[in-house]
Design a protein around this motif. Structure first.
Motif, PDB file in Angstrom:
ATOM      1  N   ASN A   1       7.532  11.580 -15.972  1.00  0.00           N
ATOM      2  CA  ASN A   1       6.903  11.609 -14.741  1.00  0.00           C
ATOM      3  C   ASN A   1       5.700  12.355 -14.653  1.00  0.00           C
ATOM      4  O   ASN A   1       5.360  13.050 -15.670  1.00  0.00           O
ATOM      5  CB  ASN A   1       7.846  12.058 -13.587  1.00  0.00           C
ATOM      6  CG  ASN A   1       8.452  13.449 -13.869  1.00  0.00           C
ATOM      7  OD1 ASN A   1       7.514  14.384 -14.274  1.00  0.00           O
ATOM      8  ND2 ASN A   1       9.588  13.743 -13.711  1.00  0.00           N
TER       9      ASN A   1
ATOM     10  N   ASN B   1       1.183  14.392  -5.139  1.00  0.00           N
ATOM     11  CA  ASN B   1       0.990  13.014  -5.365  1.00  0.00           C
ATOM     12  C   ASN B   1       2.413  12.485  -5.965  1.00  0.00           C
ATOM     13  O   ASN B   1       2.833  11.451  -5.615  1.00  0.00           O
ATOM     14  CB  ASN B   1       0.113  12.794  -6.410  1.00  0.00           C
ATOM     15  CG  ASN B   1       0.007  11.297  -6.987  1.00  0.00           C
ATOM     16  OD1 ASN B   1       0.853  10.830  -7.428  1.00  0.00           O
ATOM     17  ND2 ASN B   1      -1.152  10.716  -6.745  1.00  0.00           N
TER      18      ASN B   1
ATOM     19  N   THR C   1       5.302   9.944  -3.802  1.00  0.00           N
ATOM     20  CA  THR C   1       5.821   8.890  -4.352  1.00  0.00           C
ATOM     21  C   THR C   1       7.339   8.942  -4.337  1.00  0.00           C
ATOM     22  O   THR C   1       7.993   7.972  -4.336  1.00  0.00           O
ATOM     23  CB  THR C   1       5.671   8.689  -5.770  1.00  0.00           C
ATOM     24  OG1 THR C   1       3.957   8.790  -5.994  1.00  0.00           O
ATOM     25  CG2 THR C   1       5.889   7.653  -6.509  1.00  0.00           C
ATOM     26  N   LYS C   2       8.051  10.219  -4.467  1.00  0.00           N
ATOM     27  CA  LYS C   2       9.423  10.405  -4.374  1.00  0.00           C
ATOM     28  C   LYS C   2       9.969  10.405  -3.064  1.00  0.00           C
ATOM     29  O   LYS C   2      10.913   9.592  -2.858  1.00  0.00           O
ATOM     30  CB  LYS C   2       9.570  11.887  -4.859  1.00  0.00           C
ATOM     31  CG  LYS C   2      11.242  12.105  -4.932  1.00  0.00           C
ATOM     32  CD  LYS C   2      11.496  13.756  -5.572  1.00  0.00           C
ATOM     33  CE  LYS C   2      12.648  14.113  -5.523  1.00  0.00           C
ATOM     34  NZ  LYS C   2      12.891  15.486  -6.107  1.00  0.00           N
TER      35      LYS C   2
ATOM     36  N   SER D   1       7.315   5.464  -2.018  1.00  0.00           N
ATOM     37  CA  SER D   1       7.270   4.565  -2.899  1.00  0.00           C
ATOM     38  C   SER D   1       5.628   4.680  -3.611  1.00  0.00           C
ATOM     39  O   SER D   1       4.714   5.005  -2.874  1.00  0.00           O
ATOM     40  CB  SER D   1       7.608   3.256  -2.581  1.00  0.00           C
ATOM     41  OG  SER D   1       6.507   2.687  -1.461  1.00  0.00           O
ATOM     42  N   ALA D   2       5.691   3.674  -4.657  1.00  0.00           N
ATOM     43  CA  ALA D   2       4.343   3.638  -5.402  1.00  0.00           C
ATOM     44  C   ALA D   2       3.408   2.835  -4.484  1.00  0.00           C
ATOM     45  O   ALA D   2       2.232   3.012  -4.383  1.00  0.00           O
ATOM     46  CB  ALA D   2       4.521   3.036  -6.754  1.00  0.00           C
TER      47      ALA D   2
ATOM     48  N   LEU E   1       2.265   4.922  -1.427  1.00  0.00           N
ATOM     49  CA  LEU E   1       1.178   5.634  -2.240  1.00  0.00           C
ATOM     50  C   LEU E   1      -0.214   5.150  -2.196  1.00  0.00           C
ATOM     51  O   LEU E   1      -1.376   5.621  -2.071  1.00  0.00           O
ATOM     52  CB  LEU E   1       1.592   6.328  -3.531  1.00  0.00           C
ATOM     53  CG  LEU E   1       0.735   7.403  -4.296  1.00  0.00           C
ATOM     54  CD1 LEU E   1       0.414   8.639  -3.503  1.00  0.00           C
ATOM     55  CD2 LEU E   1       1.109   7.481  -5.767  1.00  0.00           C
ATOM     56  N   GLN E   2      -0.249   4.055  -2.711  1.00  0.00           N
ATOM     57  CA  GLN E   2      -1.648   3.186  -2.909  1.00  0.00           C
ATOM     58  C   GLN E   2      -2.240   2.986  -1.618  1.00  0.00           C
ATOM     59  O   GLN E   2      -3.256   3.192  -1.396  1.00  0.00           O
ATOM     60  CB  GLN E   2      -1.171   1.860  -3.346  1.00  0.00           C
ATOM     61  CG  GLN E   2      -2.233   1.014  -4.021  1.00  0.00           C
ATOM     62  CD  GLN E   2      -1.871  -0.077  -5.190  1.00  0.00           C
ATOM     63  OE1 GLN E   2      -1.140  -0.653  -4.842  1.00  0.00           O
ATOM     64  NE2 GLN E   2      -2.844  -0.319  -5.889  1.00  0.00           N
TER      65      GLN E   2
END
Length: 314
Positions: free
Chosen positions: A192, A251, A255-256, A259-260, A263-264
């Motif tokens: 990670n 960051n 995400t945790k 979600s990814a 995040l984007q």
């Protein structure tokens, strides 16, 4: 995680707090670095990056190895360590170039260029691993590049060297993400972001220290002389370095908690917020053409994210 109740999305306060902390640390370190390297006159970007990596090394050790706030993942093989070293070198290059660019171009233009990361990621993914996307996904990258071209033409504070070095930083950041996906893709070698930073930060320090001595050999003496006149320089460096670590920590936490993909999306909005805040603080001039170019880039990035998500499901 987000919950729904009668079709209404309920976002926990903890998630909101993490997102605010992520925005604050990201924008804070960017603005503080700009202030130090441009307005304050501390013209040592390599040494500044070295300070960042030293503090990241210390905080990473405490958070991961001592407190167990983030579970420790150990390096499993010599080859995996070699891959981490390669990532660390690319990471160093990206961060140093990003800090150097802040000496010459405003934060708003820096963020406009940084928004082209998906373009370079797609290019490197195809060049390195022959990974192809759908043609419509590549088509969405056209406004991403076109926006930066338009923004460059309309940027009142355009500086060629600053532009080139910022593009280099963006390309290196994209190259690192592609390398990371390839080199640490096997199930037994996945790390990670916090554990990867734990191992990369000390490597970065070992790379940056000789570079600092070679390129900015008198920086320690100059910093000490500056501190005699203004002791705040030490606090500025410590705050900038601490924020650099919390950028990575928050960051990971965003995400945790989400979600990814979230995040984007939040990252796209963060760039726009950073542009507005930097203009308000530094009063750097910006033209309507420059604003149009940046808006075009952001729209392209959003379209790219949406098409990639849609076609990856098919």
């Amino acid at each position: 995680m987000m919950m729904t109740m009668n079709n209404i999305v309920i976002i926990p306060w903890s998630t909101i707090g993490v997102v605010i902390a992520w925005y604050s640390s990201n924008i804070g370190v960017l603005l503080l670095n700009k202030y130090l390297l441009s307005n304050y006159g501390f013209r040592f970007p390599v040494f500044l990056t070295t300070c960042h990596m030293m503090v990241c090394s210390l905080f990473s050790y405490v958070i991961v190895s001592v407190t167990d706030a983030v579970p420790l993942q150990r390096v499993r093989s010599r080859s995996q360590f070699g891959r981490i070293v390669a990532l660390g070198v690319v990471f160093c290059f990206s961060v140093v170039c990003g800090n150097v660019s802040l000496r010459y171009i405003p934060v708003s233009f820096n963020q406009a260029i940084g928004a082209t990361t998906p373009f370079f990621t797609a290019v490197f993914a195809y060049a390195v691993s022959a990974k192809r996307e759908a043609w419509v996904t590549y088509a969405t990258l056209l406004p991403v590049v076109a926006g930066v071209v338009v923004a460059s033409g309309g940027e009142p504070s355009f500086h060629l060297f600053g532009f080139v070095i910022c593009v280099s930083s963006t390309a290196a950041r994209a190259f690192k993400s592609v390398l990371q996906d390839i080199l640490l893709s096997s199930e037994g070698e996945k790390l990670n972001s916090m554990n990867l930073l734990l191992y990369m930060a000390p490597i970065a320090v070992m790379v940056l220290l000789p570079a600092t001595l070679l390129m900015e050999g008198n920086v320690i003496q100059i910093t000490m002389d500056l501190a005699r006149k203004d002791i705040r320089i030490f606090w500025y460096l410590l705050l900038s370095s601490s924020l650099a670590y919390f950028v990575n920590l928050t960051n990971f936490l965003v995400t945790k908690h989400t979600s990814a993909l979230t995040l984007q999306v939040l990252g796209n909005a963060k760039g726009a917020v950073a542009v507005v805040v930097s203009i308000l603080i530094f009063k750097n001039p910006i033209s309507m053409i420059g604003m149009l170019g940046y808006a075009l880039t952001v729209i392209g990035v959003i379209l790219y994210s949406e098409t990639k998500k849609r076609y990856s499901k098919n």
